[in-house]
Design an enzyme around this catalytic site. Structure first.
Site, PDB file in Angstrom:
ATOM      1  N   LYS A 160       0.866  -1.179   0.000  1.00 28.79           N
ATOM      2  CA  LYS A 160       0.000   0.000   0.000  1.00 28.79           C
ATOM      3  C   LYS A 160       0.901   1.227   0.000  1.00 28.79           C
ATOM      4  O   LYS A 160       1.960   1.233   0.628  1.00 28.79           O
ATOM      5  CB  LYS A 160      -0.890  -0.008   1.251  1.00 28.79           C
ATOM      6  CG  LYS A 160      -1.773   1.235   1.417  1.00 28.79           C
ATOM      7  CD  LYS A 160      -2.807   1.375   0.317  1.00 28.79           C
ATOM      8  CE  LYS A 160      -3.595   2.688   0.435  1.00 28.79           C
ATOM      9  NZ  LYS A 160      -4.479   2.908  -0.743  1.00 28.79           N
ATOM     10  N   CYS A 215      -2.795   9.379  -6.811  1.00 30.38           N
ATOM     11  CA  CYS A 215      -3.900   9.092  -5.892  1.00 30.38           C
ATOM     12  C   CYS A 215      -5.042  10.069  -6.146  1.00 30.38           C
ATOM     13  O   CYS A 215      -4.856  11.275  -6.050  1.00 30.38           O
ATOM     14  CB  CYS A 215      -3.472   9.178  -4.437  1.00 30.38           C
ATOM     15  SG  CYS A 215      -4.922   8.930  -3.380  1.00 30.38           S
TER      16      CYS A 215
HETATM   17  O1  RRO Z   1      -6.050   5.174  -1.059  1.00 32.36           O
HETATM   18  C1  RRO Z   1      -6.721   5.513  -2.052  1.00 32.36           C
HETATM   19  O2  RRO Z   1      -7.816   6.119  -1.958  1.00 32.36           O
HETATM   20  C2  RRO Z   1      -6.255   5.248  -3.414  1.00 32.36           C
HETATM   21  C3  RRO Z   1      -4.965   5.502  -3.851  1.00 32.36           C
HETATM   22 BR1  RRO Z   1      -3.616   6.079  -2.702  1.00 32.36          BR
HETATM   23  C4  RRO Z   1      -4.640   5.303  -5.208  1.00 32.36           C
HETATM   24  O3  RRO Z   1      -3.498   5.511  -5.671  1.00 32.36           O
HETATM   25  N1  RRO Z   1      -5.618   4.861  -6.040  1.00 32.36           N
HETATM   26  C5  RRO Z   1      -6.876   4.625  -5.617  1.00 32.36           C
HETATM   27  O4  RRO Z   1      -7.742   4.238  -6.416  1.00 32.36           O
HETATM   28  N2  RRO Z   1      -7.176   4.807  -4.285  1.00 32.36           N
END
Ligand code: RRO
Length: 311
Positions: free
Chosen positions: A45, A131
């Site tokens: 993550k 993100c």
């Molecule tokens: O954590 C998120 O909401 C998230 C991230 Br960091 C990302 O790079 N892509 C996504 O769809 N959700």
């Protein structure tokens, strides 16, 4: 013998399939499940400087054709993931891994990358420039000036193998402009694509997720054509030293085959992994091998990037 082995930079992987960041990678326990599966590697993550709880729940929903999420970058802080991948590399049987990172500001990103540079970690690093879900923080890679400024600074001090996770682009001019920026840097890979940002899924009269009044990143079947277009557009434009990781809409061996045909050297699975669990790697690997066998391909190099066009 048909093989789905691959290389990214100087790292070799027994299998080209792995998880996409965000799925099965929040905790050591989840990462160990991917490590024990048929996947060739895992990516963590995305880790930030400090741990984050993320957005209020419900913040992820499966739909008939894929998924929507507005997780809001929940994570245990980059040090948690850096410690874990560094620990694993002491095991001689360990697969090589990807450490996903980003700061909530440019300063934070540099603080994190300087710590990774100074650490004993010897694997790959993925800088998440895409993100879509932190309120008030636009996706970095849609701003080419900021992207170039960040990478210019990063490569003054960073010497480890680095790639970037990109959002989907939707215009040929943007493919050209983005590739021109990435070609200025010694990147090991680009990963196309993150979720399609800020979609909206409605059931009856109500949105499916709580944050941002239901707006969220879209994954799954909806995004495969966009993902393939981005993989191929960058395959056509980037220096051959910058490899492509293909992510988006992979739930069968045929989907993985198409990503590789478009130029991907590694293929990541997000929504379908969330829906099916880590056993998916065995299924998709055997489906991909069956397609290769039928076509007489022994290795990924036999067909990577060899997409046919109409005359
Ligand atoms: O954590 C998120 O909401 C998230 C991230 Br960091 C990302 O790079 N892509 C996504 O769809 N959700």
């Amino acid at each position: 013998m048909v093989s789905t082995a691959t290389k990214i930079g100087s790292f070799t992987f027994d299998n080209c399939l792995m998880n996409a960041a965000g799925v099965y990678c929040m905790t050591r326990e989840e990462l160990l499940e991917i490590e024990a599966s048929a996947a060739g590697s895992f990516v963590t993550k995305t880790g930030t400087l400090n741990a984050r709880p993320g957005n209020p729940e419900p913040r992820y929903a499966d739909t008939l054709l894929g998924s929507i999420n507005s997780m809001g970058l929940p994570n245990h802080g980059y040090q948690y993931y850096l410690d874990f991948v560094t620990e694993l590399q002491n095991n001689p049987d360990s697969k090589p891994h990807f450490l996903s990172l980003v700061g909530l500001s440019q300063d934070e990103t540099h603080t994190i990358l300087k710590a990774v540079e100074a650490s004993d970690y010897k694997g790959l690093i993925e800088l998440n420039l895409s993100c879509p879900n932190v309120p008030g923080k636009p996706q970095i890679a849609y701003d080419f000036e900021t992207t170039e400024a960040i990478l210019t600074e990063v490569f003054t001090y960073f010497t480890k193998p680095l790639g970037v996770k990109l959002p989907p682009y939707f215009d040929i001019v943007h493919f050209d402009q983005a590739a021109a920026v990435f070609n200025k840097f010694p990147l090991t890979f680009v990963n196309c694509i993150n979720s399609i940002g800020n979609g909206l899924v409605i059931e009856d009269e109500t949105v499916l997720i709580k944050p941002k009044n239901g707006f969220g990143g879209i994954g799954g079947d909806y995004v495969k054509p966009t993902a393939l277009a981005n993989v191929h557009a960058f395959y056509q434009r980037l220096n051959p030293s910058i490899q492509i990781i293909g992510t988006g809409g992979v739930k069968t061996g045929r989907d993985a085959f198409e990503h590789i045909l478009c130029g991907a050297s590694m293929v990541q699975i997000g929504t379908a992994l969330h829906q099916e669990g880590p056993a998916i790697f065995e299924r998709i690997t055997s489906e991909l091998k069956a397609i290769m066998q039928e076509k007489g391909y022994e290795t990924l190099e036999d067909f990577r990037g060899k997409l046919n066009y109409l005359a």
